[in-house]
Design a protein around this motif. Structure first.
Motif, short mmCIF file in Angstrom:
data_model
loop_
_atom_site.label_atom_id
_atom_site.label_comp_id
_atom_site.label_asym_id
_atom_site.label_seq_id
_atom_site.Cartn_x
_atom_site.Cartn_y
_atom_site.Cartn_z
N PHE A 133 0.84 -1.21 0.00
CA PHE A 133 0.00 0.00 0.00
C PHE A 133 0.87 1.25 0.00
O PHE A 133 2.07 1.18 0.25
CB PHE A 133 -0.90 0.01 1.24
CG PHE A 133 -0.16 -0.31 2.51
CD1 PHE A 133 0.62 0.64 3.15
CD2 PHE A 133 -0.21 -1.60 3.06
CE1 PHE A 133 1.33 0.33 4.30
CE2 PHE A 133 0.50 -1.91 4.21
CZ PHE A 133 1.27 -0.95 4.83
N LEU A 189 3.52 0.31 -7.29
CA LEU A 189 3.61 1.43 -6.34
C LEU A 189 4.97 2.12 -6.43
O LEU A 189 5.06 3.34 -6.30
CB LEU A 189 3.35 0.92 -4.92
CG LEU A 189 1.96 0.29 -4.71
CD1 LEU A 189 1.82 -0.24 -3.27
CD2 LEU A 189 0.84 1.27 -5.02
N SER B 57 -13.64 1.24 1.43
CA SER B 57 -13.22 2.61 1.74
C SER B 57 -13.76 3.02 3.11
O SER B 57 -13.07 3.72 3.86
CB SER B 57 -13.66 3.58 0.64
OG SER B 57 -15.06 3.58 0.48
N CYS B 137 -7.61 9.11 -4.49
CA CYS B 137 -7.19 7.92 -5.23
C CYS B 137 -5.79 8.10 -5.83
O CYS B 137 -4.98 7.17 -5.83
CB CYS B 137 -8.20 7.60 -6.33
SG CYS B 137 -9.78 7.09 -5.64
N GLN B 140 -3.21 7.51 -3.31
CA GLN B 140 -3.02 6.08 -2.99
C GLN B 140 -2.26 5.33 -4.07
O GLN B 140 -1.96 4.15 -3.91
CB GLN B 140 -4.38 5.39 -2.92
CG GLN B 140 -5.19 5.68 -1.72
CD GLN B 140 -6.58 5.10 -1.90
OE1 GLN B 140 -7.01 4.80 -3.01
NE2 GLN B 140 -7.28 4.94 -0.81
N VAL B 142 -3.46 5.14 -7.48
CA VAL B 142 -4.30 4.64 -8.57
C VAL B 142 -3.76 5.21 -9.89
O VAL B 142 -3.68 6.43 -10.04
CB VAL B 142 -5.78 5.04 -8.37
CG1 VAL B 142 -6.60 4.73 -9.62
CG2 VAL B 142 -6.36 4.34 -7.14
N GLN B 175 -8.89 -0.66 -10.52
CA GLN B 175 -7.83 0.14 -9.92
C GLN B 175 -8.32 0.90 -8.69
O GLN B 175 -7.60 1.03 -7.71
CB GLN B 175 -7.22 1.08 -10.96
CG GLN B 175 -6.47 0.32 -12.05
CD GLN B 175 -5.47 -0.67 -11.47
OE1 GLN B 175 -4.70 -0.34 -10.58
NE2 GLN B 175 -5.49 -1.91 -11.95
N LEU B 176 -9.55 1.40 -8.75
CA LEU B 176 -10.09 2.09 -7.57
C LEU B 176 -10.29 1.11 -6.43
O LEU B 176 -10.00 1.42 -5.26
CB LEU B 176 -11.43 2.76 -7.92
CG LEU B 176 -11.36 3.87 -8.95
CD1 LEU B 176 -12.76 4.37 -9.26
CD2 LEU B 176 -10.51 5.03 -8.44
N GLY B 179 -7.09 0.21 -4.84
CA GLY B 179 -6.66 1.34 -4.00
C GLY B 179 -7.32 1.25 -2.63
O GLY B 179 -6.65 1.33 -1.59
N SER B 182 -6.06 -1.78 -0.72
CA SER B 182 -4.73 -1.65 -0.11
C SER B 182 -4.80 -0.79 1.14
O SER B 182 -4.12 -1.07 2.14
CB SER B 182 -3.69 -1.16 -1.12
OG SER B 182 -4.01 0.13 -1.56
#
Lengths: 253, 647
Positions: A133, A189, B57, B137, B140, B142, B175-176, B179, B182
């Motif tokens: 993350f 990332l 979220s 996003c 993060q 994305v 992808q969202l 995000g 994660s």
């Protein structure tokens, strides 16, 4: 054009984690070439239920190739004989009439079988929890255009970010290595400017967890990338190694 | 039928819309809500069910604030919920392209697109928060599409005349979601969230009039377990699978919402279902689900059918002047980008007139020949490559060479649990977020707005409103040993025992298909009184037959996919009737709800604002008893109600 097929299936059946498994033979008759592979299994299961037999358990959900839930080793290949798709996107037109199809679960120590063709992939989640993350708590993020990111960098990150976490890479690897999975996240990332701040911590934590889970090491056979339904490139493994060595040199953890 | 815990009467329908002008409401409300002291947050437990955009979220954001969160999903991992399949993009009123967008315009488009059946205050807040979502996003990681200069790229979508849609190839939802996942996993790693994958909610527990926990089934072992909390958030998605064939994932179900309904949460506008115009047509009885092709394809694809009914020539053999580009002809200003309901209904009209294409005649063409000529194959590949590949994979036809065949399919449920401005249902402490609530899309959702709503609810609304609710609570020591949990567990177990003991002769899927056909034929794209009444009778018959004849093998104490499905289909068999009842009572046409009795001379949906300008909130009154209709009158102070026109 639509045709129908008669097929012989050899399917791995295993009652639960602790039970011994074995192959069981089934006949799948009048299978339309327009069906997906999972629809073929649906048809077999409907017949089994009608006959009072326990249907074959298999993981699936979105059935459009993106959720990563479906798995299956089909005739020795994860997600079957076609490249760059998941099992749910595999259609029966890719099989021949009379063919024998062997269907197995993913096999890896880190992915224990739960029932029949279903395995436990929670090891992947634990690797993600360890470091997969960017720490950006909700609220207070700067304007999305504050940091320009060149198109090439964004596209490279996106290439790696496409991983669906299905585990085909582990299943096909002779060492049951998860380097492609971990590399994809580290590359996604790490390639973005937002992800640079914690790149050392991330890669060390993810690799440590990966080893703890019992995945094997990478010996560059490249089967993972060849069988990846999203065609994640071997570059991400190269990047994973680079990031790891770089982090080891920079930190004392 | 299995016993249900007696529902409590949840009282009056108060939307709790804050005072002030539209643009001040949310800001004022945030200030007026009480706060929970940082040191006290760790004393509260919050349950979040579902790990899609809204659930993940919300769970992550609440955990970041210091609450103890338990997160549940039926999939094997929190990364798989069906938000992941959203292709096209997410709207935000950033106005980066400088083409005249604004928060008010996004609000206006959403209200108009929803055919004036949504709540102004909620929709405005959604538009307002849309800009924060994109920022969050990007922070993060994305990887949204970008221009060569490094700034974010936008595209346009149906129902809008500006480019406000952000996207990540054709995998924006993925992808969202990754995000949000994660962010969630980070909190799992920190111990602030405890994750329960392969757990299915089977009941909601009410103690002293408030939601205090849930009962779940461990889908691997069959264990029935109780979990207590101070607030419960449902983010459990939509109910399109009541139609059997839909674009939803196979596991998507209404069970959590339906348990909530039976415990006193009102169900809002169940008949507002969306049929997506661009899906791959059905090939046969074996079909298990439908695959959607992103609406973004309508930016460059042109929709047409042969002018002559019954023309069976291959598409490339039909000359230009014998083709009817009917959307461009009928709606010159929006053309192929008319909203989803309009595009869907027109496709059905063409098929009904015998102009449908493909072997079933239930399809229309979506043609990229002009776009390929104009932009080149490479550009088209870059924009839609994965969609074209997916189409080829499924149909064995190459859309770079022959036009795609598309047909409408059920896709999204605008209806869902009724919630107030705080996203709380009529049961105190029970919140609903994302597709499972009814809030923002009225009678029709615009493309690229579902992702926006899910993330607005989870990242930016619930963290405030759940706190506002908790701040008013007195702390107590309630645990899952309370008798209410025991009672709920017993009901859950009894129902499972019942399902397993019927040992009939029809499989769960057979019943589900039967229900789906009734729903599609009579409660689908166009509805009328006679058909709806017929549907209600048919659904009752199927339901009775189900409880006598369903065949569920095996036992509870194992991984049992038939049992999982049976429980879900049993709930769909009740929901289907409520959808039909709601569709029957709403005699007007609006958005995705088209009543044949209410249309203009041009066969467009005709609203009846005098009699139906309200949200219908249905209240459960017991099995076999007609549910009670409650109305939330919709007040429009900032937009003028007009007949929607996209001409």
């Amino acid at each position: 054009m639509e045709r129908t097929l008669n097929l012989h299936l050899k399917v791995w059946r295993q009652k639960n984690r602790n039970a011994e498994g074995r192959f069981v033979d089934y006949e799948a008759n009048n299978i339309s070439t327009e069906m997906s592979f999972l629809e073929m299994l649906d048809v077999v299961n409907e017949k089994l239920i009608k006959n009072g037999e326990d249907p074959i358990a298999f993981d699936h959900d979105c059935r459009e190739g993106i959720c990563g839930m479906c798995s299956l080793f089909i005739n020795g290949r994860p997600h079957g004989p076609k490249d760059a798709i998941t099992t749910c996107q595999l259609h029966m037109r890719n099989f021949k009439d009379g063919e024998t199809i062997v269907i197995e679960p993913w096999r890896a120590r880190a992915f224990p079988v739960i029932k029949d063709l279903i395995v436990d992939r929670s090891a992947f989640d634990r690797i993600m929890a360890a470091g997969g993350f960017i720490s950006a708590n909700t609220g207070g993020a700067p304007d999305a255009n504050a940091i320009p990111i060149s198109k090439n960098v964004a596209e490279d990150a996106m290439d790696a970010a496409q991983c669906i976490g299905c585990g085909a890479c582990v299943a096909v690897c002779k060492n049951s290595s998860a380097m492609l999975f971990v590399g994809a996240k580290v590359a996604h990332l790490g390639r973005l400017p937002q992800g640079k701040a914690e790149r050392e911590r991330r890669v060390i934590a993810m690799v440590n967890q990966m080893e703890k889970e019992g995945f094997g090491a990478c010996t560059n056979t490249e089967a993972c990338s060849a069988e990846c339904p999203k065609e994640i490139s071997m570059d991400v493994i190269a990047m994973l190694r680079r990031e790891y060595y770089r982090a080891m040199l920079k930190t004392e953890e | 039928m299995a016993n249900e815990v007696k529902s409590r009467n949840a009282g009056k329908l108060d939307a709790k819309i804050p005072d002030g002008t539209l643009s001040e409401k949310w800001t004022n409300h945030k200030f007026q809500m009480k706060l929970v002291n940082p040191a006290n947050k760790r004393k509260y437990e919050i349950i979040v069910v579902g790990t899609g955009l809204a659930g993940a979220s919300a769970a992550a954001s609440l955990a970041e604030l210091g609450y103890n969160v338990k997160s549940f999903c039926y999939q094997d991992s929190a990364r798989r919920a069906h938000s992941i399949a959203a292709q096209g993009g997410i709207n935000a009123a950033k106005n980066y392209p400088n083409d005249g967008d604004s928060v008010f315009r996004l609000f206006y488009d959403t209200i108009k697109g929803g055919d004036y059946r949504s709540r102004e205050a909620n929709v405005y807040r959604l538009a307002e928060l849309s800009v924060n979502i994109i920022d969050q996003c990007v922070a993060q990681g994305v990887p949204f599409a970008r221009e060569y200069g490094g700034l974010l790229d936008n595209r346009s979508f149906g129902g809008a005349q500006v480019s406000r849609t952000f996207y990540a190839r054709g995998q924006t939802g993925q992808q969202l979601l990754l995000g949000a996942y994660s962010a969630l996993m980070k909190q799992v790693g920190l111990g602030q969230v405890k994750l329960y994958p392969r757990h299915e909610l089977l009941d909601i527990v009410i103690v002293d009039g408030a939601a205090r926990g849930i009962v779940t089934r461990d889908m691997e072992t069959g264990a029935i377990e109780s979990f207590s909390a101070n607030a419960v958030i449902l983010a459990t998605g939509g109910y399109s699978n009541v139609y059997y064939l839909s674009t939803n994932a196979k596991g998507c179900n209404v069970t959590a919402s339906w348990r909530a309904y039976k415990k006193g949460a009102f169900f809002g506008n169940p008949c507002f279902t969306q049929i997506h115009p661009t899906c791959i047509p059905v090939t046969g009885d074996h079909q298990s689900k439908l695959t959607l092709m992103s609406e973004s394809l309508r930016n460059d694809g042109r929709v047409w059918v042969p002018k002559q009914a019954g023309d069976k020539r291959a598409p490339n053999e039909i000359p230009e002047d014998e083709r009817d580009y009917y959307l461009e002809r009928k709606y010159p200003s929006f053309g192929n980008l008319v909203p989803r309901d309009v595009a869907s209904r027109n496709a059905k009209e063409m098929a009904d007139a015998g102009k449908g294409v493909g072997s079933s005649g239930k399809a229309v063409y979506l043609d990229f020949a002009d776009a390929i000529k104009r932009l080149g194959v490479e550009k088209i590949k870059e924009k839609y490559g994965n969609l074209f590949d997916m189409y080829k994979q499924i149909t064995d036809e190459d859309p770079y060479k022959v036009p795609m065949r598309i047909y409408p399919a059920v896709h999204y449920a605008m209806g869902g649990l009724w919630v107030d401005y705080n996203l709380m249902t009529t049961v105190p402490g029970l919140f609903a977020a994302g597709e499972c609530n009814f809030s923002d899309h009225g009678a029709n959702r615009l493309g690229a707005s579902a992702l926006m709503q899910g993330l607005a609810d989870g990242y930016f609304i619930l963290p405030y409103t759940v706190g506002g609710y908790l701040a008013n609570l007195k702390a107590d020591k309630l645990t899952a040993d309370h008798e209410a949990f025991k009672e709920a567990e017993k009901n859950v177990k009894d129902r499972i025992t019942k399902l397993l003991s019927i040992k009939g002769n029809k499989t769960v899927d057979e019943f589900h298909r039967e229900l789906g056909l009734v729903m599609w034929d009579y409660v689908g794209m166009s509805r009328n009184e006679k058909g709806l009444k017929h549907a209600i009778e048919k659904i009752k018959e199927i339901r009775e037959d189900f409880w006598k004849n369903v065949k569920v093998l095996g036992e509870n104490e194992e991984l049992n996919q038939s049992l999982e499905k049976a429980g879900r289909v049993a709930d769909f068999l009740e929901l289907g009737e409520l959808i039909a009842e709601d569709a029957l009572h709403r005699k007007e046409s609006c958005g995705g709800h088209f009543r044949e009795e209410s249309q203009t001379e041009e066969n467009e949906a005709k609203r009846d604002d005098k009699n139906f300008s309200y949200a219908a909130a249905w209240e459960y009154k017991g099995d076999g008893v007609k549910p009670k209709l409650n109305k939330e009158e919709l007040v429009f102070e900032n937009v003028k109600l007009t007949q929607r026109s996209y001409k």
